[in-house]
Design a protein around this motif. Structure first.
Motif, PDB file in Angstrom:
ATOM      1  N   ALA A  85       0.828  -1.207   0.000  1.00  0.00           N
ATOM      2  CA  ALA A  85       0.000   0.000   0.000  1.00  0.00           C
ATOM      3  C   ALA A  85       0.860   1.254   0.000  1.00  0.00           C
ATOM      4  CB  ALA A  85      -0.930  -0.013   1.216  1.00  0.00           C
ATOM      5  N   ALA A  86       2.013   1.197   0.672  1.00  0.00           N
ATOM      6  CA  ALA A  86       2.907   2.352   0.710  1.00  0.00           C
ATOM      7  C   ALA A  86       3.514   2.635  -0.659  1.00  0.00           C
ATOM      8  CB  ALA A  86       4.022   2.118   1.730  1.00  0.00           C
ATOM      9  N   LEU A  87       3.554   1.623  -1.516  1.00  0.00           N
ATOM     10  CA  LEU A  87       4.129   1.779  -2.851  1.00  0.00           C
ATOM     11  C   LEU A  87       3.063   1.990  -3.929  1.00  0.00           C
ATOM     12  CD1 LEU A  87       6.685  -1.170  -2.607  1.00  0.00           C
ATOM     13  CD2 LEU A  87       7.241   1.270  -2.491  1.00  0.00           C
ATOM     14  N   GLY A  88       1.806   1.777  -3.564  1.00  0.00           N
ATOM     15  CA  GLY A  88       0.741   1.797  -4.555  1.00  0.00           C
ATOM     16  C   GLY A  88       0.170   3.176  -4.797  1.00  0.00           C
ATOM     17  N   ARG A  89      -0.808   3.203  -5.704  1.00  0.00           N
ATOM     18  CA  ARG A  89      -1.480   4.452  -6.063  1.00  0.00           C
ATOM     19  C   ARG A  89      -2.868   4.106  -6.583  1.00  0.00           C
ATOM     20  NH1 ARG A  89      -1.743   4.173 -11.423  1.00  0.00           N
ATOM     21  NH2 ARG A  89      -0.164   2.956 -12.551  1.00  0.00           N
ATOM     22  N   PRO A  90      -3.794   5.054  -6.533  1.00  0.00           N
ATOM     23  CA  PRO A  90      -5.110   4.801  -7.134  1.00  0.00           C
ATOM     24  C   PRO A  90      -4.961   4.471  -8.621  1.00  0.00           C
ATOM     25  CG  PRO A  90      -5.154   6.768  -5.761  1.00  0.00           C
ATOM     26  CD  PRO A  90      -3.714   6.359  -5.869  1.00  0.00           C
ATOM     27  N   GLY A  91      -5.719   3.500  -9.074  1.00  0.00           N
ATOM     28  CA  GLY A  91      -5.662   3.117 -10.480  1.00  0.00           C
ATOM     29  C   GLY A  91      -4.551   2.139 -10.813  1.00  0.00           C
ATOM     30  N   ALA A  92      -3.823   1.664  -9.804  1.00  0.00           N
ATOM     31  CA  ALA A  92      -2.723   0.730 -10.052  1.00  0.00           C
ATOM     32  C   ALA A  92      -3.244  -0.601 -10.576  1.00  0.00           C
ATOM     33  CB  ALA A  92      -1.913   0.512  -8.776  1.00  0.00           C
ATOM     34  N   VAL A  93      -2.388  -1.303 -11.307  1.00  0.00           N
ATOM     35  CA  VAL A  93      -2.670  -2.665 -11.757  1.00  0.00           C
ATOM     36  C   VAL A  93      -2.030  -3.619 -10.757  1.00  0.00           C
ATOM     37  CG1 VAL A  93      -2.431  -4.357 -13.605  1.00  0.00           C
ATOM     38  CG2 VAL A  93      -2.742  -1.926 -14.157  1.00  0.00           C
ATOM     39  N   LEU A  94      -2.843  -4.468 -10.131  1.00  0.00           N
ATOM     40  CA  LEU A  94      -2.405  -5.345  -9.059  1.00  0.00           C
ATOM     41  C   LEU A  94      -2.537  -6.803  -9.480  1.00  0.00           C
ATOM     42  CD1 LEU A  94      -4.411  -3.636  -6.149  1.00  0.00           C
ATOM     43  CD2 LEU A  94      -2.175  -2.961  -7.084  1.00  0.00           C
ATOM     44  N   LEU A  95      -1.579  -7.623  -9.036  1.00  0.00           N
ATOM     45  CA  LEU A  95      -1.613  -9.056  -9.316  1.00  0.00           C
ATOM     46  C   LEU A  95      -1.231  -9.806  -8.046  1.00  0.00           C
ATOM     47  CD1 LEU A  95      -1.740 -11.597 -11.063  1.00  0.00           C
ATOM     48  CD2 LEU A  95       0.585 -11.079 -11.864  1.00  0.00           C
ATOM     49  N   ASP A  96      -2.125 -10.687  -7.598  1.00  0.00           N
ATOM     50  CA  ASP A  96      -1.903 -11.500  -6.406  1.00  0.00           C
ATOM     51  C   ASP A  96      -1.719 -12.943  -6.856  1.00  0.00           C
ATOM     52  OD1 ASP A  96      -1.891 -12.702  -3.929  1.00  0.00           O
ATOM     53  OD2 ASP A  96      -3.886 -12.030  -3.330  1.00  0.00           O
ATOM     54  N   LEU A  97      -0.460 -13.403  -6.877  1.00  0.00           N
ATOM     55  CA  LEU A  97      -0.157 -14.789  -7.250  1.00  0.00           C
ATOM     56  C   LEU A  97      -0.215 -15.682  -6.017  1.00  0.00           C
ATOM     57  CD1 LEU A  97       2.801 -14.653  -9.823  1.00  0.00           C
ATOM     58  CD2 LEU A  97       0.381 -15.097 -10.267  1.00  0.00           C
ATOM     59  N   CYS A  98      -0.598 -16.942  -6.210  1.00  0.00           N
ATOM     60  CA  CYS A  98      -0.800 -17.855  -5.079  1.00  0.00           C
ATOM     61  C   CYS A  98      -1.759 -17.196  -4.097  1.00  0.00           C
ATOM     62  CB  CYS A  98       0.515 -18.196  -4.399  1.00  0.00           C
ATOM     63  SG  CYS A  98       1.796 -18.854  -5.493  1.00  0.00           S
ATOM     64  N   CYS A  99      -2.898 -16.732  -4.613  1.00  0.00           N
ATOM     65  CA  CYS A  99      -3.757 -15.818  -3.871  1.00  0.00           C
ATOM     66  C   CYS A  99      -4.532 -16.476  -2.744  1.00  0.00           C
ATOM     67  CB  CYS A  99      -4.727 -15.122  -4.819  1.00  0.00           C
ATOM     68  SG  CYS A  99      -6.004 -16.204  -5.535  1.00  0.00           S
ATOM     69  N   GLY A 100      -4.689 -17.805  -2.760  1.00  0.00           N
ATOM     70  CA  GLY A 100      -5.494 -18.425  -1.722  1.00  0.00           C
ATOM     71  C   GLY A 100      -6.892 -17.839  -1.707  1.00  0.00           C
ATOM     72  N   SER A 101      -7.343 -17.418  -0.540  1.00  0.00           N
ATOM     73  CA  SER A 101      -8.681 -16.852  -0.392  1.00  0.00           C
ATOM     74  C   SER A 101      -8.811 -15.462  -1.000  1.00  0.00           C
ATOM     75  CB  SER A 101      -9.059 -16.781   1.090  1.00  0.00           C
ATOM     76  OG  SER A 101      -8.210 -15.873   1.769  1.00  0.00           O
ATOM     77  N   GLY A 102      -7.695 -14.884  -1.460  1.00  0.00           N
ATOM     78  CA  GLY A 102      -7.723 -13.537  -2.013  1.00  0.00           C
ATOM     79  C   GLY A 102      -7.605 -12.454  -0.958  1.00  0.00           C
ATOM     80  N   ALA A 103      -7.252 -12.827   0.265  1.00  0.00           N
ATOM     81  CA  ALA A 103      -7.221 -11.870   1.369  1.00  0.00           C
ATOM     82  C   ALA A 103      -6.244 -10.731   1.108  1.00  0.00           C
ATOM     83  CB  ALA A 103      -6.846 -12.590   2.668  1.00  0.00           C
ATOM     84  N   ILE A 104      -5.067 -11.042   0.594  1.00  0.00           N
ATOM     85  CA  ILE A 104      -4.041 -10.015   0.396  1.00  0.00           C
ATOM     86  C   ILE A 104      -4.468  -9.042  -0.701  1.00  0.00           C
ATOM     87  CG2 ILE A 104      -1.683  -9.664  -0.443  1.00  0.00           C
ATOM     88  CD1 ILE A 104      -0.905 -12.197   1.103  1.00  0.00           C
ATOM     89  N   GLY A 105      -4.927  -9.563  -1.820  1.00  0.00           N
ATOM     90  CA  GLY A 105      -5.369  -8.695  -2.903  1.00  0.00           C
ATOM     91  C   GLY A 105      -6.538  -7.822  -2.497  1.00  0.00           C
ATOM     92  N   ALA A 106      -7.495  -8.409  -1.757  1.00  0.00           N
ATOM     93  CA  ALA A 106      -8.661  -7.634  -1.316  1.00  0.00           C
ATOM     94  C   ALA A 106      -8.239  -6.525  -0.365  1.00  0.00           C
ATOM     95  CB  ALA A 106      -9.670  -8.564  -0.640  1.00  0.00           C
TER      96      ALA A 106
END
Length: 258
Positions: A85-106
């Motif tokens: 989150a400290a590196l991100g910005r609104p409108g960023a393209v995000l990819l969660d690999l090995c996402c499991g339940s998707g908790a990290i991406g969400a």
């Protein structure tokens, strides 16, 4: 919330549940009737993770839907979300690999706000089903398949933040895990191969082709394995650095595409 019946608390305590009263309240809230409560208590006393029993986990301020047999997101992984989150910005393209339940991406999408483009992938169909529920509020697309194989080609070279909580427990150390993990979570979500780095090697090799210029991959690892994880990212042409949170025993290696 009313206090659960004392027999429920007694059964949980007898099964070794340290926070029996708190767990009993959650089980009571999840049970529509006494018969279902008895079934949930039985599952918990048999060793199934509480989060799988009640159907959700608290993670980074979110209530993440879970199902039996799906990896339970760890609190230490909140550090990965915070660094991203400290590196991100609104409108960023995000990819969660090995996402499991998707908790990290969400959790990351929730912090960055509307406008992000969120993709996630996992090889476990049960995990993907949960991830689709958890990422739907953020417009996330969840892909079923091995690592990056199911990702759409249109994502190549566009990812700003690639998150990877790939399994990093060495195979020989799986028997040392708590029974809740080794007996009730899929081996594919835990087993990192002989040295714990097998999946991380594949993540490091794949990351450069998905990252946008200046994009970053963030890999959760252990403090012991961090130098090796950083070396994998460096060998892939990324500029690595390691960040740690001692309080949560959390370590993240961040690799930046030049």
């Amino acid at each position: 919330m009313s206090l659960p019946p004392s027999p429920v608390i007694d059964r949980l305590r007898a099964a070794g549940c340290v926070f029996a009263e708190d767990e009993a309240r959650l089980l009571l809230a999840a049970a529509p009737d006494p018969a279902r409560l008895d079934e949930l208590v039985r599952l918990r006393c048999a060793g199934r993770p509480l989060e799988q029993v009640v159907g959700f986990a608290e993670f980074a301020g979110l209530r993440v839907a879970l199902a039996p047999g799906v990896f339970v997101p760890r609190r230490r992984s909140e550090f990965l979300v915070e660094r991203a989150a400290a590196l991100g910005r609104p409108g960023a393209v995000l990819l969660d690999l090995c996402c499991g339940s998707g908790a990290i991406g969400a959790a990351l999408a929730a912090r960055l706000g509307p406008g992000v483009e969120l993709h996630a992938a996992d090889i476990d169909p049960a995990a993907v089903a949960c991830a689709r529920r958890n990422l739907a509020p953020y417009g996330g697309r969840v892909h079923l398949g091995d690592l990056d194989a199911p990702l759409p080609p249109g994502l190549l070279g566009r990812v700003d933040l690639l998150l990877a909580n790939a399994p990093y427990v060495p195979t020989g150390e799986i028997p040392l895990l708590p029974p809740e993990a080794r007996d009730h979570e899929p081996a594919v979500a835990l087993d990192g191969g002989a040295d714990g780095l097998a999946v991380q090697r594949r993540v490091a090799a794949a990351a450069p082709r998905w990252l946008a210029p200046g994009g970053r991959v963030l890999v959760e690892t252990s403090a012991r394995q961090a130098p090796a994880t950083a070396a994998l990212l460096a060998a892939a042409g990324l500029d690595p650095r390691t960040e740690q949170d001692g309080e949560r025993d959390a370590t993240v290696v961040i690799g930046r595409r030049q």
